[in-house]
Structures are given as structure tokens and as C-alpha cells.
Design a protein around this motif. Structure first.
Motif, short mmCIF file in Angstrom:
data_model
loop_
_atom_site.label_atom_id
_atom_site.label_comp_id
_atom_site.label_asym_id
_atom_site.label_seq_id
_atom_site.Cartn_x
_atom_site.Cartn_y
_atom_site.Cartn_z
N ILE A 13 -60.72 -50.97 -89.05
CA ILE A 13 -59.90 -52.14 -89.41
C ILE A 13 -60.85 -53.29 -89.74
O ILE A 13 -61.66 -53.70 -88.90
N ALA A 15 -61.14 -57.23 -91.17
CA ALA A 15 -60.44 -58.50 -91.43
C ALA A 15 -61.34 -59.38 -92.29
O ALA A 15 -62.50 -59.60 -91.93
N ARG A 124 -49.11 -56.41 -88.92
CA ARG A 124 -49.58 -55.51 -87.84
C ARG A 124 -49.02 -54.11 -88.02
O ARG A 124 -49.70 -53.11 -87.77
N ALA A 127 -50.99 -52.41 -90.83
CA ALA A 127 -52.36 -52.07 -90.41
C ALA A 127 -52.35 -50.85 -89.48
O ALA A 127 -53.19 -49.95 -89.61
N LEU A 146 -55.13 -59.66 -86.27
CA LEU A 146 -55.83 -58.46 -85.79
C LEU A 146 -57.07 -58.88 -85.01
O LEU A 146 -58.21 -58.66 -85.45
N ALA A 149 -59.91 -56.36 -84.57
CA ALA A 149 -60.45 -55.68 -85.76
C ALA A 149 -61.88 -55.22 -85.48
O ALA A 149 -62.63 -55.87 -84.74
#
Ligand SMILES: Nc1ncnc2c1ncn2[C@@H]1O[C@H](COP(=O)(O)OP(=O)(O)OP(=O)(O)O)[C@@H](O)[C@H]1O
Ligand SMILES: Nc1ccn([C@H]2C[C@H](O)[C@@H](COP(=O)(O)O)O2)c(=O)n1
Length: 231
Positions: A13, A15, A124, A127, A146, A149
Motif C-alpha cells: 500500500i 500513499a 479504505r 484499498a 491509510l 501504509a
């Protein structure tokens, strides 16, 4: 692999936050495409809800009216970096959300807490559903949406560089007018009470003023690969 199955890579993940025109969308899309990740443009979601408010006669200077309507539109984001999509109640709004009218109103609409709660929830969910991971770009992804992340990037660039980039896109636009509009929108986005534009403490800051887009993409791809290797 012992059982002949394809090797699995843990989902990652990423960001990417920063002010307007720092290269978030261009960088995020390219990084996601290169690494086989999903991509989410959260600014497009805030633009989409703003577009809906304008089209449904909601007074965008009235936070109570915006709050009351925040749950009404159905906003869907397609996360293929090769062709991201955005629809409101089934209508493709990719073009209409980029008008000057929406751009001038999006900071006011996105400052309303009920709007942020609604859109943050969508972000969310998207993701969490991305099979190999996702690059999510916006203003409050690393700080609020997040916070866990794997990698947080905060892109910056001088106002002059950002205005020159935007003026290049908006053929014939006066660079000084563009610069003032960017500064005004950043000030509004940075000063709102609920999840303002901000760098997360653990974000890597990349100043893109003197970098080409290709250099920024390469830098972020390297950072993601390093994270993946350490997972
Ligand atoms: N490092 C760079 N050098 C030159 N031009 C760039 C660079 N990064 C992005 N650009 C160009 O600047 C413009 C703005 O980039 P982009 O839309 O990716 O910024 P953004 O941060 O997502 O902006 P916004 O938040 O307003 O959506 C685009 O035309 C893009 O091609
Ligand atoms: N995570 C986000 C993303 C965007 N916004 C708001 C503030 C921006 O001015 C506007 C449009 O974003 P852009 O398309 O220029 O990236 O949306 C936000 O509040 N939080």
C-alpha cells in the motif's frame, strides 16, 4: 516453488500526498502501471461529489446543506492505472469534474466532515480490496486514510514550477493567474479543520521542482521495490 504455484508477492500500500500540481497523479499512475498495482485518484472522488452538489442545486457555500446531502450520490472509482474511471450514479463524470466551476468549489465541499467521512470510507474499502496492492494519491492519505501504509511519499515543488506545468496543460492560461489559483487552493486545503493537506511524520519528501517526471517515477518505483524487498 515446492508445489509449482506462482510465487506470491505481499500486497503493498503506497500513499502519495502533496499540494496541487506536484505530480501526484502522473507519478502514481505510472508507478502503479509499472509495478502491477491498482491506482486510486482520491481528488477525483472529491471532485465527483462536488460535481453532484453543483448539479443538484446544493449551495456549496452552506456546509449544513452539503453535510445533509453527502450520503446521496453513488460514487464509483475504477482503479486500473491504464484507464482509471469515475462515475456518479452510473454517469461517467471524468470530463465534467475537471471544469473550472468544480475546481473552484472542491475545497469548500471537501472541507465538510460528513463528506470526508463518506469518501474516506470508500477509499479504505477500495484499498483493502486491491489484490496486489495500490497506489493512493491525495492530500490526507498518509495522515488519515491509510496511516498504516507501507510507504508514504510527500511530493512538493515550487509554486512557479507547478504553475508552469499547469499552464502547459491549460493551453494559453496566464501563468500568474494559475499560480495564484494553486496557492489559494493549497491554503484552503491545508487550513481546514478535518484532515488537512499535510505531510505524515513518516513520509519521504520528494522535491520535484528540478526533476523530470521520469526521474520522479524512477525514484518512487525504487522506494516501493525496497519496501517490497524488506517485507
Ligand atoms: N516532474 C515533473 N516535471 C515536469 N512536469 C511534470 C512533472 N510532474 C508532473 N508534471 C506535469 O505537471 C502537470 C500536473 O501533474 P499532475 O496532474 O500529476 O499533478 P497533481 O499533483 O496530481 O495535481 P492535482 O493535485 O492538482 O491533481 C501534468 O501536466 C504533468 O504531466
Ligand atoms: N485526499 C484528498 C484529495 C483531494 N482533496 C480535495 C482537495 C483538492 O483541492 C481537491 C481536488 O484534488 P485534485 O484533483 O486537485 O487532486 O480535492 C482532499 O481534500 N483530500
Amino acid at each position: 516453488m515446492e508445489n509449482g504455484a506462482a510465487p506470491t508477492v505481499p500486497a503493498v500500500i503506497v500513499a502519495i500526498d502533496g499540494p496541487s500540481g506536484t505530480g501526484k497523479s502522473s507519478t502514481s499512475k505510472a508507478v502503479a502501471a509499472q509495478l502491477g498495482l491498482s491506482y486510486l485518484d482520491t481528488g477525483a472522488q472529491y471532485r465527483a461529489i462536488t460535481w453532484w452538489m453543483v448539479n443538484n442545486g446544493i449551495d456549496t457555500d452552506d456546509p449544513h446543506a452539503i453535510a445533509a446531502a453527502a450520503g446521496k450520490p453513488e460514487i464509483l472509482s475504477g482503479t486500473d492505472p491504464a484507464g482509471p474511471t469515475i462515475t456518479v450514479d452510473g454517469a461517467d463524470v471524468a470530463g465534467p469534474i475537471r471544469t473550472q466551476e468544480v475546481t473552484s468549489k472542491v475545497s469548500a465541499v471537501s472541507a465538510v466532515p460528513e463528506v470526508r467521512t463518506r469518501i474516506t470510507e470508500l477509499q479504505r474499502t477500495i484499498a483493502a480490496a486491491a489484490p496486489l496492492g495500490i497506489v493512493v494519491e491525495g492530500r490526507d492519505i498518509g495522515t488519515t486514510v491509510l496511516p498504516d501504509a507501507d510507504l508514504k511519499i510527500f511530493l512538493t515543488a515550487s509554486a512557479e514550477a507547478r504553475a508552469a506545468r499547469r499552464s502547459g496543460e491549460l493551453k494559453g492560461a496566464d501563468v500568474n493567474v494559475t499560480r495564484e489559483a494553486l496557492i489559494k487552493r493549497d491554503a484552503a486545503d491545508s487550513s481546514r479543520k478535518t484532515s488537512p493537506l499535510a505531510k505524515a511524520d513518516d513520509a519521504v519528501e520528494v522535491d520535484t521542482t528540478e526533476l523530470t517526471l521520469a526521474q520522479v517515477i524512477e525514484c518512487v518505483v525504487t522506494l516501493v521495490e525496497e519496501k517490497r524487498a524488506g517485507k
